[in-house]
Write an enzyme that holds these catalytic residues in place. Sequence first.
Site, PDB file in Angstrom:
ATOM      1  N   ARG A   1       0.866  -1.186   0.000  1.00 20.41           N
ATOM      2  CA  ARG A   1       0.000   0.000   0.000  1.00 20.41           C
ATOM      3  C   ARG A   1       0.898   1.230   0.000  1.00 20.41           C
ATOM      4  NH1 ARG A   1       2.364   1.958   3.612  1.00 20.41           N
ATOM      5  NH2 ARG A   1       0.826   3.611   3.713  1.00 20.41           N
ATOM      6  N   GLY A   2       0.249   2.401  -0.125  1.00 17.84           N
ATOM      7  CA  GLY A   2       1.012   3.626  -0.328  1.00 17.84           C
ATOM      8  C   GLY A   2       1.060   3.868  -1.836  1.00 17.84           C
TER       9      GLY A   2
ATOM     10  N   ASP B   1      -2.099  10.738  -2.171  1.00 16.12           N
ATOM     11  CA  ASP B   1      -2.550   9.684  -3.095  1.00 16.12           C
ATOM     12  C   ASP B   1      -2.924  10.250  -4.452  1.00 16.12           C
ATOM     13  OD1 ASP B   1      -3.054   8.463  -0.279  1.00 16.12           O
ATOM     14  OD2 ASP B   1      -2.897   6.828  -1.726  1.00 16.12           O
TER      15      ASP B   1
ATOM     16  N   ASN C   1      -5.372  12.301   0.608  1.00 19.19           N
ATOM     17  CA  ASN C   1      -4.452  11.456   1.370  1.00 19.19           C
ATOM     18  C   ASN C   1      -5.295  10.695   2.393  1.00 19.19           C
ATOM     19  OD1 ASN C   1      -1.711  10.561   1.946  1.00 19.19           O
ATOM     20  ND2 ASN C   1      -1.872  11.697   3.863  1.00 19.19           N
ATOM     21  N   LYS C   2      -4.642   9.861   3.155  1.00 18.84           N
ATOM     22  CA  LYS C   2      -5.339   9.005   4.128  1.00 18.84           C
ATOM     23  C   LYS C   2      -6.350   9.780   4.969  1.00 18.84           C
ATOM     24  CE  LYS C   2      -5.142   5.489   4.570  1.00 18.84           C
ATOM     25  NZ  LYS C   2      -6.178   4.655   3.893  1.00 18.84           N
TER      26      LYS C   2
HETATM   27  O1  MRU Z   1      -4.575   3.100   2.295  1.00 22.97           O
HETATM   28  P1  MRU Z   1      -3.101   3.314   2.163  1.00 22.97           P
HETATM   29  O2  MRU Z   1      -2.320   2.773   3.313  1.00 22.97           O
HETATM   30  O3  MRU Z   1      -2.566   2.880   0.823  1.00 22.97           O
HETATM   31  O4  MRU Z   1      -2.942   4.917   2.214  1.00 22.97           O
HETATM   32  C1  MRU Z   1      -1.652   5.460   2.072  1.00 22.97           C
HETATM   33  C2  MRU Z   1      -1.585   6.921   2.202  1.00 22.97           C
HETATM   34  O5  MRU Z   1      -2.580   7.590   2.350  1.00 22.97           O
HETATM   35  C3  MRU Z   1      -0.231   7.551   2.022  1.00 22.97           C
HETATM   36  O6  MRU Z   1      -0.104   8.698   2.796  1.00 22.97           O
HETATM   37  C4  MRU Z   1      -0.023   7.921   0.547  1.00 22.97           C
HETATM   38  O7  MRU Z   1      -0.311   6.846  -0.289  1.00 22.97           O
HETATM   39  C5  MRU Z   1       1.346   8.409   0.276  1.00 22.97           C
HETATM   40  S1  MRU Z   1       2.561   7.133   0.321  1.00 22.97           S
HETATM   41  C6  MRU Z   1       4.052   7.819  -0.080  1.00 22.97           C
END
Ligand code: MRU
Length: 327
Positions: free
Chosen positions: A46-47, A225, A235-236
């Site tokens: 993820r990320g 994201d 973002n998250k």
């Molecule tokens: O649901 P996830 O864990 O994939 O969410 C990740 C995030 O929101 C991160 O902050 C984002 O992807 C940036 S990663 C460099």
Amino acid sequence: MIPEPIVWQGDFLQLIDQTKLPEELIYLDCKTPQDVAAAIKRLSVRGAPAIGVAAAYGVTLGMDNLDETIDLLASTRPTAVNLFWALERMRRCISQHQGMNLDQLREILIKEACLIHEDDKEKCRKIGEFGASLIKDGDGVLTHCNAGALATGGIGTALGVIYTALEQGKRIQVYADETRPLLQGARLTAWELKAAGADVTLICDNMAGVVMREGRINLIIVGADRIASNGDTANKIGTYSVAVLAEKHNIPFFVAAPTSTIDITLSDGSMIPIEQRAQEEITRGFGKQTAPDNIKVYNPAFDVTPHELIKGIITEEGIAEAPYSFL
Ligand code: MRU
């Protein structure tokens, strides 16, 4: 530092299974595009940048029907634009090499996936260098979710900035929001910062306001994201609340992301698709029932922070400041 989270083994992909961290550090073998798609969906990888890198390798595992393979990988998660950016790059590579036999094409696609991976490493390094100039010796820095090595092909975006500043000898107190509901901050950010020897303090999401008011935070850096062309940033979930608190406490709020996270086709953040996830993530967090049966649940995985709350966006090309116009 932590072991490489994404490893191409020549004919299959190995991923640190991030759902198992911090209890277990184990790799997941992905031998088919279905394996990669399932790993992305369940957040084993993820990320935003890491999803793009994994999907690019995933394409090379489904040579029998490349269109179907790409469609499958594209259907996994809707918000992080790096996924679609990487798949588009693979698609372009395929169309540039039409007429080639499958074995040759496979080799070329593997090279392209490795290049996407390497590029991301380099972008993280540059983001780290640009961003580190914002951190002063002795600063307290708050981050949300995980935008570190686990989330990218390199040292991370938001955490890449912190790692680079630490390498420069700056003393930093990092505050990591635990990041409900899936605890990427507690399970992943705290884990990787601790492994790097950083001074990290874990807080629950609802403590961010108090640590700001107590004067512990000089700077906030988060990942992204998808960034619309006016700078609005998905973002998250919870990032928006942090940005609002930052404004109230006069603390600069920065986003760190490679340019592959910018979606110039969207004029503003209202157009960013927001992933909705299963209600069990909230009612049965990590296997234990934490809410009554049949309760109504709303579980958006991301939120959008409006550009006016963002002091700057740190990319591999430099730090963009408002007014943003990524066109
Ligand atoms: O649901 P996830 O864990 O994939 O969410 C990740 C995030 O929101 C991160 O902050 C984002 O992807 C940036 S990663 C460099």
